[in-house]
Design a protein around this motif. Structure first.
Motif, PDB file in Angstrom:
ATOM      1  N   LEU A  16       0.842  -1.188   0.000  1.00 55.42           N
ATOM      2  CA  LEU A  16       0.000   0.000   0.000  1.00 55.42           C
ATOM      3  C   LEU A  16       0.884   1.247   0.000  1.00 55.42           C
ATOM      4  N   PRO A  17       0.299   2.391  -0.350  1.00 54.46           N
ATOM      5  CA  PRO A  17       1.098   3.621  -0.296  1.00 54.46           C
ATOM      6  C   PRO A  17       1.665   3.815   1.113  1.00 54.46           C
ATOM      7  N   GLY A  18       2.933   4.141   1.191  1.00 55.33           N
ATOM      8  CA  GLY A  18       3.564   4.331   2.494  1.00 55.33           C
ATOM      9  C   GLY A  18       4.319   3.097   2.970  1.00 55.33           C
ATOM     10  N   ASP A  19       3.968   1.934   2.438  1.00 59.92           N
ATOM     11  CA  ASP A  19       4.708   0.721   2.788  1.00 59.92           C
ATOM     12  C   ASP A  19       6.110   0.776   2.200  1.00 59.92           C
ATOM     13  N   GLY A  20       7.028   0.137   2.872  1.00 60.21           N
ATOM     14  CA  GLY A  20       8.406   0.114   2.390  1.00 60.21           C
ATOM     15  C   GLY A  20       9.025  -1.255   2.562  1.00 60.21           C
ATOM     16  N   ASN A  21      10.345  -1.295   2.703  1.00 54.56           N
ATOM     17  CA  ASN A  21      11.030  -2.589   2.668  1.00 54.56           C
ATOM     18  C   ASN A  21      10.770  -3.467   3.888  1.00 54.56           C
ATOM     19  N   ALA A  22      10.446  -2.881   5.039  1.00 51.84           N
ATOM     20  CA  ALA A  22      10.161  -3.721   6.211  1.00 51.84           C
ATOM     21  C   ALA A  22       8.847  -4.467   6.009  1.00 51.84           C
ATOM     22  N   THR A  23       7.837  -3.745   5.563  1.00 48.50           N
ATOM     23  CA  THR A  23       6.558  -4.396   5.271  1.00 48.50           C
ATOM     24  C   THR A  23       6.709  -5.390   4.126  1.00 48.50           C
ATOM     25  N   TYR A  24       7.538  -5.029   3.155  1.00 39.18           N
ATOM     26  CA  TYR A  24       7.739  -5.940   2.024  1.00 39.18           C
ATOM     27  C   TYR A  24       8.350  -7.267   2.500  1.00 39.18           C
ATOM     28  N   GLY A  42       9.911   8.406  12.551  1.00 41.36           N
ATOM     29  CA  GLY A  42       9.092   8.058  13.709  1.00 41.36           C
ATOM     30  C   GLY A  42       7.730   8.737  13.683  1.00 41.36           C
ATOM     31  N   GLU A  43       7.710   9.973  13.183  1.00 40.97           N
ATOM     32  CA  GLU A  43       6.432  10.705  13.106  1.00 40.97           C
ATOM     33  C   GLU A  43       5.540  10.155  11.999  1.00 40.97           C
ATOM     34  N   VAL A  44       6.115   9.974  10.832  1.00 37.52           N
ATOM     35  CA  VAL A  44       5.348   9.431   9.693  1.00 37.52           C
ATOM     36  C   VAL A  44       4.794   8.058  10.066  1.00 37.52           C
ATOM     37  N   ALA A  45       5.627   7.250  10.697  1.00 36.80           N
ATOM     38  CA  ALA A  45       5.200   5.909  11.109  1.00 36.80           C
ATOM     39  C   ALA A  45       4.036   5.989  12.089  1.00 36.80           C
ATOM     40  N   ALA A  46       4.119   6.904  13.027  1.00 40.58           N
ATOM     41  CA  ALA A  46       3.054   7.045  14.035  1.00 40.58           C
ATOM     42  C   ALA A  46       1.731   7.440  13.379  1.00 40.58           C
ATOM     43  N   GLU A  47       1.822   8.275  12.350  1.00 41.81           N
ATOM     44  CA  GLU A  47       0.603   8.710  11.658  1.00 41.81           C
ATOM     45  C   GLU A  47      -0.084   7.568  10.909  1.00 41.81           C
ATOM     46  N   ASP A  94      -2.610  -1.704  16.401  1.00 37.68           N
ATOM     47  CA  ASP A  94      -1.180  -1.772  16.082  1.00 37.68           C
ATOM     48  C   ASP A  94      -0.361  -1.493  17.331  1.00 37.68           C
ATOM     49  N   GLY A  95       0.819  -2.048  17.399  1.00 39.36           N
ATOM     50  CA  GLY A  95       1.682  -1.844  18.551  1.00 39.36           C
ATOM     51  C   GLY A  95       3.130  -1.662  18.132  1.00 39.36           C
ATOM     52  N   ASN A  96       4.043  -2.005  19.015  1.00 37.91           N
ATOM     53  CA  ASN A  96       5.442  -1.672  18.757  1.00 37.91           C
ATOM     54  C   ASN A  96       6.082  -2.481  17.625  1.00 37.91           C
ATOM     55  N   ALA A  97       5.593  -3.683  17.341  1.00 41.84           N
ATOM     56  CA  ALA A  97       6.170  -4.452  16.235  1.00 41.84           C
ATOM     57  C   ALA A  97       5.816  -3.804  14.897  1.00 41.84           C
ATOM     58  N   THR A  98       4.552  -3.444  14.758  1.00 40.96           N
ATOM     59  CA  THR A  98       4.137  -2.756  13.541  1.00 40.96           C
ATOM     60  C   THR A  98       4.816  -1.394  13.453  1.00 40.96           C
ATOM     61  N   ARG A 118       7.757  -0.582  14.500  1.00 42.10           N
ATOM     62  CA  ARG A 118       9.122  -0.837  13.996  1.00 42.10           C
ATOM     63  C   ARG A 118       9.113  -0.904  12.458  1.00 42.10           C
ATOM     64  N   ASN A 119       8.207  -1.703  11.926  1.00 41.88           N
ATOM     65  CA  ASN A 119       8.145  -1.852  10.468  1.00 41.88           C
ATOM     66  C   ASN A 119       7.834  -0.524   9.789  1.00 41.88           C
ATOM     67  N   ARG A 120       6.910   0.223  10.386  1.00 44.18           N
ATOM     68  CA  ARG A 120       6.488   1.497   9.778  1.00 44.18           C
ATOM     69  C   ARG A 120       7.642   2.511   9.799  1.00 44.18           C
ATOM     70  N   ILE A 121       8.472   2.465  10.834  1.00 45.94           N
ATOM     71  CA  ILE A 121       9.618   3.385  10.896  1.00 45.94           C
ATOM     72  C   ILE A 121      10.572   3.104   9.733  1.00 45.94           C
ATOM     73  N   ILE A 122      10.884   1.838   9.530  1.00 48.21           N
ATOM     74  CA  ILE A 122      11.780   1.481   8.426  1.00 48.21           C
ATOM     75  C   ILE A 122      11.112   1.805   7.088  1.00 48.21           C
ATOM     76  N   ASP A 123       9.811   1.500   6.989  1.00 50.08           N
ATOM     77  CA  ASP A 123       9.060   1.854   5.775  1.00 50.08           C
ATOM     78  C   ASP A 123       9.145   3.348   5.493  1.00 50.08           C
ATOM     79  N   ALA A 124       9.024   4.159   6.556  1.00 49.69           N
ATOM     80  CA  ALA A 124       9.054   5.617   6.379  1.00 49.69           C
ATOM     81  C   ALA A 124      10.422   6.066   5.870  1.00 49.69           C
ATOM     82  N   LEU A 125      11.477   5.462   6.384  1.00 50.44           N
ATOM     83  CA  LEU A 125      12.820   5.776   5.862  1.00 50.44           C
ATOM     84  C   LEU A 125      12.899   5.408   4.383  1.00 50.44           C
ATOM     85  N   CYS A 126      12.266   4.292   4.041  1.00 45.55           N
ATOM     86  CA  CYS A 126      12.308   3.784   2.668  1.00 45.55           C
ATOM     87  C   CYS A 126      11.613   4.745   1.696  1.00 45.55           C
ATOM     88  N   ASN A 127      10.592   5.434   2.180  1.00 43.42           N
ATOM     89  CA  ASN A 127       9.818   6.340   1.323  1.00 43.42           C
ATOM     90  C   ASN A 127      10.246   7.803   1.449  1.00 43.42           C
TER      91      ASN A 127
END
Lengths: 273, 273, 273
Positions: free
Chosen positions: A240-248, C232-237, C243-247, C249-258
């Motif tokens: 989905l939009p916003g997903d990146g390599n961790a989700t992948y 961290g902010e983009v991931a939180a949004e 969702d909790g801390n595992a998700t 984590r993934n969203r933080i890396i995803d945010a860096l990716c995007n």
């Protein structure tokens, strides 16, 4: 046609002993569980005989390799080969450091390996003593493309004959050969290189495919390569939009978890040569 | 009733020293953080006294055990026991290799452990010297079912008396006993066996439950088991089509992160015997 | 303004040699891949010269530090410094154990480090010999708040002059200084402390930022800190109920990716002093 090799993994649930790197060990374990196999990890000599006696196949990976692990790998490989169980080598970083290159070469020379799976730079380093490995990723110059396919196929072929192992060189096109004939696979997605461990996961599940399909290692290897490629495609479709390599990463393992032979047969994109 | 034990973890935020395997260390750390505890990991003798002095409990796990780690585990366990802080052992792979079985047995004999948590095959191996451990997963023959519950309870009971530790044998039904009375827990989901590290995570959070609830280890242990089982259920309810074991892993940790004593009290499915 | 430093990472794709802990190694690797850099991990002396020769920067992390790794870190750091490539130290657990404190201090004294990134307790321990590190997390007493900012800035400043390295002390407010001027960053979210490895990931990507921006380490470091905070902010949004801390984590890396320089410029919340 390749689907049945996958289904055999789910039926037989092979136990795979893994001597692998600490960076991707968790993903490797979950990938094996995803396809219905069972992982068991160790790098302690004291328990290696027990480990190999219990297990149906051995997965060796030279990422974060330690000197002390080399003897353990040899011991485990010899014990596994004695039982006629498959031994698969993933020579992570061959070409990048002498230590890894030398260890991988010694393993391929002294042990009857069932399969060697690496990126094209790693395979080229082992096959012809040169490659332009840039770290643990394949070098751009080494990429398998339509233009370089014939040459890549040639040295992969040569190396399969030399080692009497299935050689699997992966990249944008994958080559799988036993030195007599070969398959090319065009599944997978370029984004897979942005996830650490996709190569390790492939090599690990490949070990399970061989353990569950002792009758045809070439086709079992090709089936594993297609499975991983299709998982990368299915995973990409779910992004989905916003997903990146961790989700992948998670979606790839999820896709393996939901895959069966039928999906693999429908989506496999390969040629036999 | 069991909810308050969970709430105490969130209130007291215990620091848990972990000597654990490299495959699931990340999940263990995030699971501890999820319930409000704090993880600290090491396998270096030079800092073990400092580690145990700082921490409120010790978690020992024999997955990917190395010979050098055995002395470190003993040192850490003795130092922790001296401070009257809980020591929890997860004997991963006991029964699978002599090395792990022997190490686990030596730990249980020489150290006053607070709790031992394993799958039924591992506990049986330690309790009665036999089990049919197949790798690191419980063998099908050993599963705790309604039919085998009485027998499983019997040797778990016996082993709790012998070790003076809380024994937690987990499976489709979980047994928690101090050798006098016992609880059975019927939370959790079969899919949890498809995720590497659910057992390790349970044993780690169990350590935090004991550290935060020194007054009643039996109930605190049961509360931890219920928490993990409920997390598995909540996580399963959130799964979407296409999700697999990687997403399930994340959802389990997420569920722990969102859990509190109230949820645990509402969903706990247990019997006291 | 800070965006261009990020874009340089994507353009130059630096290869970062990591000697890091096994708990967060996978997240570190995926975070580096997310920003367009390439990770390479090892803790084997035999290949360290090859590793450092290939790589564009070195990331040292004292989490799960082993005695044998200390000499390897020194060797790698000297070789990297010789090539004028950046060396970054993340002194995980300095202040918590003598072994980690001593190792971090020796590294800072004997090696020309480019940057040292820790939580405020770790930095304080190294800078002024005292801190109240509670495990691997910063102690509540040490938090950088508006009230303690001046004092934190003072000893961070002092320590940057003493070591001739960029010092990055992170917390609810981050301080980045070269001993002459400093930046404060107010990006990020408190939930980031509930995810293991956010500090390690920041230190690792910081190494890539320095490798890609040799001309201005202070601004490159600030850019890395902003990038992690914004992630961290983009991931939180993007977090959903349940969702909790595992998700996360993934969203933080995803945010860096995007992420790209533009996002970083739009969302960066910093002051120059």
């Amino acid at each position: 046609m390749f689907g049945e090799y996958f289904d055999n993994v789910r039926k037989k649930r092979p136990l795979i002993c893994c001597i692998t790197n600490c960076v991707t060990a968790n993903d490797v374990a979950n990938a094996l569980l995803a396809i219905g196999a069972s992982p068991m990890m160790s790098d302690e000599m004291l328990e290696m005989d027990d480990m190999t006696n219990l297990s149906d196949g051995l997965f060796l990976n030279t990422g974060t390799l330690r000197e002390a692990a080399v003897d353990i790998m040899f011991r485990a490989a010899r014990q596994t080969a004695k039982q006629n169980h498959p031994v698969v080598l993933d020579p992570v970083g061959a070409g990048a450091t002498d230590f890894r290159t030398r260890t991988a070469l010694e393993l391929t020379m002294d042990i009857k390996l069932s399969a060697i799976r690496g990126n094209i730079s790693e395979i080229r380093t082992l096959a012809v003593g040169s490659g332009t490995t840039q770290g643990v990723d394949a070098d751009a110059e080494d990429q398998i493309t339509e233009e370089t396919l014939a040459m890549s196929a040639a040295f992969t072929h040569f190396y399969a004959r030399k080692t009497d192992a299935i050689i699997i060189a992966t990249g944008s096109i994958d080559i799988i050969t036993d030195g007599r004939k070969y398959y090319t696979v065009r599944n997978g997605r370029p984004e897979m290189t942005r996830v650490t461990g996709t190569g390790c996961m492939l090599s690990a599940i490949l070990t399970a495919f061989l353990a569950a399909n002792p009758g045809d290692f070439l086709k079992a290897s090709s089936s594993a390569v297609i499975a991983m490629g299709v998982a990368g495609e299915v995973a990409a479709e779910r992004m989905l939009p916003g997903d990146g390599n961790a989700t992948y990463r998670n979606r790839i393992i999820d896709a393996l978890c939901n895959m069966d032979g039928k999906v693999l047969d429908e989506r496999g994109n390969y040629e036999e040569k």
